[in-house]
Design a protein around this motif. Structure first.
Motif, PDB file in Angstrom:
ATOM      1  N   ARG A 134       0.824  -1.217   0.000  1.00 11.88           N
ATOM      2  CA  ARG A 134       0.000   0.000   0.000  1.00 11.88           C
ATOM      3  C   ARG A 134       0.858   1.267   0.000  1.00 11.88           C
ATOM      4  O   ARG A 134       0.433   2.317  -0.485  1.00 11.88           O
ATOM      5  CB  ARG A 134      -0.902   0.007   1.242  1.00 11.88           C
ATOM      6  N   ALA A 135       2.031   1.192   0.596  1.00 14.15           N
ATOM      7  CA  ALA A 135       2.900   2.362   0.729  1.00 14.15           C
ATOM      8  C   ALA A 135       4.235   1.885   1.278  1.00 14.15           C
ATOM      9  O   ALA A 135       4.408   0.707   1.602  1.00 14.15           O
ATOM     10  CB  ALA A 135       2.277   3.396   1.668  1.00 14.15           C
ATOM     11  N   HIS A 136       5.189   2.795   1.386  1.00 12.46           N
ATOM     12  CA  HIS A 136       6.473   2.485   2.001  1.00 12.46           C
ATOM     13  C   HIS A 136       6.726   3.437   3.157  1.00 12.46           C
ATOM     14  O   HIS A 136       6.556   4.654   3.032  1.00 12.46           O
ATOM     15  CB  HIS A 136       7.614   2.603   0.981  1.00 12.46           C
ATOM     16  N   GLU A 137       7.099   2.851   4.281  1.00 13.64           N
ATOM     17  CA  GLU A 137       7.498   3.660   5.425  1.00 13.64           C
ATOM     18  C   GLU A 137       8.927   4.135   5.209  1.00 13.64           C
ATOM     19  O   GLU A 137       9.778   3.388   4.705  1.00 13.64           O
ATOM     20  CB  GLU A 137       7.411   2.826   6.700  1.00 13.64           C
ATOM     21  N   VAL A 138       9.186   5.387   5.538  1.00 14.00           N
ATOM     22  CA  VAL A 138      10.526   5.951   5.395  1.00 14.00           C
ATOM     23  C   VAL A 138      10.910   6.638   6.702  1.00 14.00           C
ATOM     24  O   VAL A 138      10.058   6.982   7.523  1.00 14.00           O
ATOM     25  CB  VAL A 138      10.600   6.964   4.223  1.00 14.00           C
ATOM     26  N   THR A 139      12.178   6.820   6.877  1.00 12.33           N
ATOM     27  CA  THR A 139      12.667   7.512   8.059  1.00 12.33           C
ATOM     28  C   THR A 139      13.770   8.469   7.642  1.00 12.33           C
ATOM     29  O   THR A 139      14.366   8.310   6.571  1.00 12.33           O
ATOM     30  CB  THR A 139      13.190   6.507   9.108  1.00 12.33           C
ATOM     31  N   GLY A 140      14.021   9.453   8.454  1.00 13.27           N
ATOM     32  CA  GLY A 140      15.051  10.423   8.113  1.00 13.27           C
ATOM     33  C   GLY A 140      15.791  10.908   9.339  1.00 13.27           C
ATOM     34  O   GLY A 140      15.313  10.791  10.472  1.00 13.27           O
ATOM     35  N   GLY A 166       9.518   6.779  -5.722  1.00 14.89           N
ATOM     36  CA  GLY A 166       8.523   6.233  -6.649  1.00 14.89           C
ATOM     37  C   GLY A 166       7.135   6.812  -6.472  1.00 14.89           C
ATOM     38  O   GLY A 166       6.899   7.746  -5.702  1.00 14.89           O
ATOM     39  N   LYS A 167       6.176   6.220  -7.194  1.00 14.65           N
ATOM     40  CA  LYS A 167       4.804   6.733  -7.220  1.00 14.65           C
ATOM     41  C   LYS A 167       3.987   6.306  -6.005  1.00 14.65           C
ATOM     42  O   LYS A 167       3.001   6.947  -5.662  1.00 14.65           O
ATOM     43  CB  LYS A 167       4.109   6.269  -8.504  1.00 14.65           C
ATOM     44  N   ARG A 168       4.360   5.195  -5.363  1.00 14.61           N
ATOM     45  CA  ARG A 168       3.598   4.777  -4.187  1.00 14.61           C
ATOM     46  C   ARG A 168       3.788   5.787  -3.057  1.00 14.61           C
ATOM     47  O   ARG A 168       4.843   6.396  -2.925  1.00 14.61           O
ATOM     48  CB  ARG A 168       4.044   3.397  -3.721  1.00 14.61           C
ATOM     49  N   PRO A 169       2.776   5.943  -2.213  1.00 22.56           N
ATOM     50  CA  PRO A 169       2.923   6.880  -1.081  1.00 22.56           C
ATOM     51  C   PRO A 169       4.085   6.490  -0.183  1.00 22.56           C
ATOM     52  O   PRO A 169       4.396   5.315  -0.007  1.00 22.56           O
ATOM     53  CB  PRO A 169       1.588   6.739  -0.337  1.00 22.56           C
ATOM     54  N   ARG A 170       4.709   7.506   0.385  1.00 21.64           N
ATOM     55  CA  ARG A 170       5.775   7.311   1.366  1.00 21.64           C
ATOM     56  C   ARG A 170       5.324   7.967   2.669  1.00 21.64           C
ATOM     57  O   ARG A 170       4.845   9.110   2.655  1.00 21.64           O
ATOM     58  CB  ARG A 170       7.085   7.928   0.882  1.00 21.64           C
ATOM     59  N   ASP A 188       2.278  23.243  18.686  1.00 22.98           N
ATOM     60  CA  ASP A 188       2.236  24.221  17.600  1.00 22.98           C
ATOM     61  C   ASP A 188       3.086  23.787  16.416  1.00 22.98           C
ATOM     62  O   ASP A 188       2.777  24.092  15.271  1.00 22.98           O
ATOM     63  CB  ASP A 188       2.726  25.589  18.100  1.00 22.98           C
ATOM     64  N   ALA A 189       4.182  23.074  16.710  1.00 23.04           N
ATOM     65  CA  ALA A 189       5.114  22.694  15.653  1.00 23.04           C
ATOM     66  C   ALA A 189       4.846  21.292  15.112  1.00 23.04           C
ATOM     67  O   ALA A 189       5.657  20.751  14.379  1.00 23.04           O
ATOM     68  CB  ALA A 189       6.554  22.777  16.166  1.00 23.04           C
ATOM     69  N   ALA A 190       3.719  20.692  15.487  1.00 28.07           N
ATOM     70  CA  ALA A 190       3.419  19.355  14.992  1.00 28.07           C
ATOM     71  C   ALA A 190       3.169  19.377  13.492  1.00 28.07           C
ATOM     72  O   ALA A 190       2.766  20.386  12.912  1.00 28.07           O
ATOM     73  CB  ALA A 190       2.199  18.802  15.716  1.00 28.07           C
ATOM     74  N   LEU A 191       3.384  18.230  12.859  1.00 31.64           N
ATOM     75  CA  LEU A 191       3.184  18.143  11.418  1.00 31.64           C
ATOM     76  C   LEU A 191       1.702  18.115  11.074  1.00 31.64           C
ATOM     77  O   LEU A 191       0.865  17.728  11.884  1.00 31.64           O
ATOM     78  CB  LEU A 191       3.832  16.871  10.883  1.00 31.64           C
ATOM     79  N   GLU A 192       1.411  18.522   9.860  1.00 30.25           N
ATOM     80  CA  GLU A 192       0.037  18.470   9.384  1.00 30.25           C
ATOM     81  C   GLU A 192      -0.217  17.192   8.587  1.00 30.25           C
ATOM     82  O   GLU A 192      -1.364  16.772   8.429  1.00 30.25           O
ATOM     83  CB  GLU A 192      -0.268  19.694   8.525  1.00 30.25           C
ATOM     84  N   THR A 193       0.815  16.592   8.053  1.00 28.58           N
ATOM     85  CA  THR A 193       0.670  15.372   7.261  1.00 28.58           C
ATOM     86  C   THR A 193       1.897  14.508   7.432  1.00 28.58           C
ATOM     87  O   THR A 193       2.988  15.001   7.722  1.00 28.58           O
ATOM     88  CB  THR A 193       0.453  15.706   5.772  1.00 28.58           C
ATOM     89  N   VAL A 194       1.726  13.210   7.264  1.00 28.10           N
ATOM     90  CA  VAL A 194       2.813  12.250   7.448  1.00 28.10           C
ATOM     91  C   VAL A 194       3.169  11.544   6.143  1.00 28.10           C
ATOM     92  O   VAL A 194       4.308  11.145   5.942  1.00 28.10           O
ATOM     93  CB  VAL A 194       2.408  11.201   8.520  1.00 28.10           C
ATOM     94  N   CYS A 195       2.192  11.392   5.253  1.00 26.77           N
ATOM     95  CA  CYS A 195       2.380  10.614   4.033  1.00 26.77           C
ATOM     96  C   CYS A 195       2.294  11.491   2.782  1.00 26.77           C
ATOM     97  O   CYS A 195       1.537  12.466   2.737  1.00 26.77           O
ATOM     98  CB  CYS A 195       1.319   9.511   3.927  1.00 26.77           C
ATOM     99  N   SER A 196       3.035  11.102   1.768  1.00 27.33           N
ATOM    100  CA  SER A 196       2.902  11.727   0.461  1.00 27.33           C
ATOM    101  C   SER A 196       1.674  11.179  -0.235  1.00 27.33           C
ATOM    102  O   SER A 196       1.144  10.133   0.124  1.00 27.33           O
ATOM    103  CB  SER A 196       4.139  11.475  -0.388  1.00 27.33           C
ATOM    104  N   LYS A 197       1.211  11.860  -1.244  1.00 30.29           N
ATOM    105  CA  LYS A 197       0.072  11.399  -2.027  1.00 30.29           C
ATOM    106  C   LYS A 197       0.559  10.504  -3.163  1.00 30.29           C
ATOM    107  O   LYS A 197       1.661  10.684  -3.672  1.00 30.29           O
ATOM    108  CB  LYS A 197      -0.698  12.576  -2.618  1.00 30.29           C
ATOM    109  N   PRO A 198      -0.260   9.517  -3.584  1.00 31.75           N
ATOM    110  CA  PRO A 198       0.159   8.623  -4.686  1.00 31.75           C
ATOM    111  C   PRO A 198       0.268   9.391  -5.993  1.00 31.75           C
ATOM    112  O   PRO A 198      -0.347  10.442  -6.153  1.00 31.75           O
ATOM    113  CB  PRO A 198      -0.946   7.569  -4.729  1.00 31.75           C
TER     114      PRO A 198
END
Length: 416
Positions: free
Chosen positions: A285-291, A349-353, A406-416
């Motif tokens: 369905r997607a790939h988990e990534v870390t940074g 790639g095209k799959r969500p990350r 206040d500094a929390a992210l608004e999104t975690v995943c990229s769109k397909p």
């Protein structure tokens, strides 16, 4: 002009000249003071990182440690934070930003060079506070070259699992649960859960059934669970990682792309984890990534200059020239070789990350997550009641107790 007044004027002028010289001396000393950097890389990769830093021509003092979260907290509490901290994920950094301890990075790098989810990870409602300086792929399984597994779940005995770490033990277990939530439920549910949304609670079906699937795998063999609990995720020193430390034992490792640095020159292949996860196979369905994200605790020009150079396409190309380093910067050419290309294709790639969920969570939630993963495997090893409902209820209580960030992210995943 009287003589006493002339003497007074002379003394005032002398004091002003001396003071100006003192300011000049201190400014020069500040320029010569090395930029202090705290990061996660030690041994060979730490030496490689320092090699890149030296190419920038900016004096620096780098400290690498696997326990950088604890070391950074100690330095901040003592009032002596490093100029630059490089952290795995942004949950910790969001808290420091909320405490007004981080400096904004606006204008220091080209945000358009970093695609989603990295770009969204760098911007909060109040500005840009961190930039990914190294990327890694998860949602993959490593195997010894020539021994590619079937596309179906494998028994516990086949898995190389090490739960130990110098810093935060337990995260290899959280990786399994995160991947299960992601592949079973998809990026939307996964992202809401990672951000603490009420629509995806810890006690909800999505997380509970994923946790139960992982627990079911652990319960297959108490001795194998015990080995996993007592084993470092890097394997024994000098044994080339878990995958190659025991040729007659485990054959699969659910680990990020950084695991390749443990294998040294041993040939390993990788495949998507979704078909091999317990109670699968699942579609990918997607790939988990870390940074690893760099943030500024200091406004010193030298520190800002170093961040600018490290995040630039030239700096990222230099850093990613090493075999086991991957960049989130889209201007960095993909690596050669089948494994390097496979990792790069999944990172771009095209799959969500989706960013690693525990790295996004508030530190208190993340730490409780790690402890619950350790407790699950300990109970599986002992053959006692796992009480998953109780663990998840406790996790939800910790989540509910967190203040708004206040500094929390608004999104975690990229769109397909």
């Amino acid at each position: 002009m009287t003589r006493p007044f002339k003497v007074l004027v002379f003394l005032v002028v002398l004091l002003l000249v001396s003071g100006g010289g003192l300011v000049t001396v201190w400014a020069q000393r500040d320029r010569e003071e090395p930029v202090t950097i705290l990061g996660p890389w030690t041994d060979t990769q730490g030496e490689q990182f320092e090699q890149v830093l030296r190419s920038f021509g900016i004096p620096f003092d780098y400290q690498g440690t696997a326990a950088q979260r604890e070391v950074l907290l100690s330095k901040v509490q003592s009032g002596e934070p490093p100029d630059i901290a490089i952290m795995p994920g942004v949950g910790e950094l969001a808290e420091y930003a909320d405490q007004n301890l981080l400096k904004q990075l606006g204008g220091l790098y080209d945000e358009d060079e970093y695609g989603a989810p990295w770009k969204s990870a760098g911007r909060t409602p109040r500005g840009v506070y961190w930039v990914p300086v190294k990327a890694d792929l998860k949602s993959v399984v490593w195997y010894r070259e020539g021994e590619k597994p079937a596309s179906s779940p494998a028994p516990l005995e086949s898995w190389c699992i090490g739960m130990g770490d110098d810093g935060a033990s337990g995260w290899p277990g959280s990786d399994w649960i995160e991947d299960l939530v992601l592949q079973r439920e998809g990026p939307d549910v996964y992202g809401k859960w990672a951000l603490g949304d009420d629509d995806a609670k810890w006690t909800g079906k999505a997380v509970r059934t994923a946790w139960e699937a992982w627990a079911g795998l652990l319960q297959q063999n108490g001795e194998a669970a015990r080995r996993a609990l007592l084993t470092d995720h890097r394997g024994a020193p000098g044994r080339h990682g878990l995958l190659f430390s025991d040729r007659g034992g485990c054959a699969l490792e659910h680990q990020g792309s950084f695991a390749r640095s443990f294998y040294e020159r041993n040939p390993a292949g990788l495949t998507d984890s979704a078909p091999l996860l317990p109670e699968g196979p699942y579609p990918v369905r997607a790939h988990e990534v870390t940074g690893d994200f760099a943030a500024l605790f200091s406004d010193r020009p030298e520190a800002r200059n170093l961040i600018e150079k490290l995040a630039s396409r030239e700096g990222q190309r230099a850093w990613a020239s090493f075999p086991n380093v991957f960049s989130a910067n889209q201007q960095v050419p993909p690596k050669g070789g089948p494994v390097g290309r496979a990792i790069a294709d999944r990172l771009t790639g095209k799959r969500p990350r989706c960013l690693d969920a525990s790295d996004v969570m508030a530190p208190a939630v993340r730490d409780t997550f790690y402890e619950a993963a350790l407790l699950t495997i300990a109970r599986a090893e002992a053959g006692t009641d796992l009480d998953i409902t109780g663990l998840l209820t406790d996790l939800q209580k910790v989540q509910d107790a967190q203040p708004d960030r206040d500094a929390a992210l608004e999104t975690v995943c990229s769109k397909p």
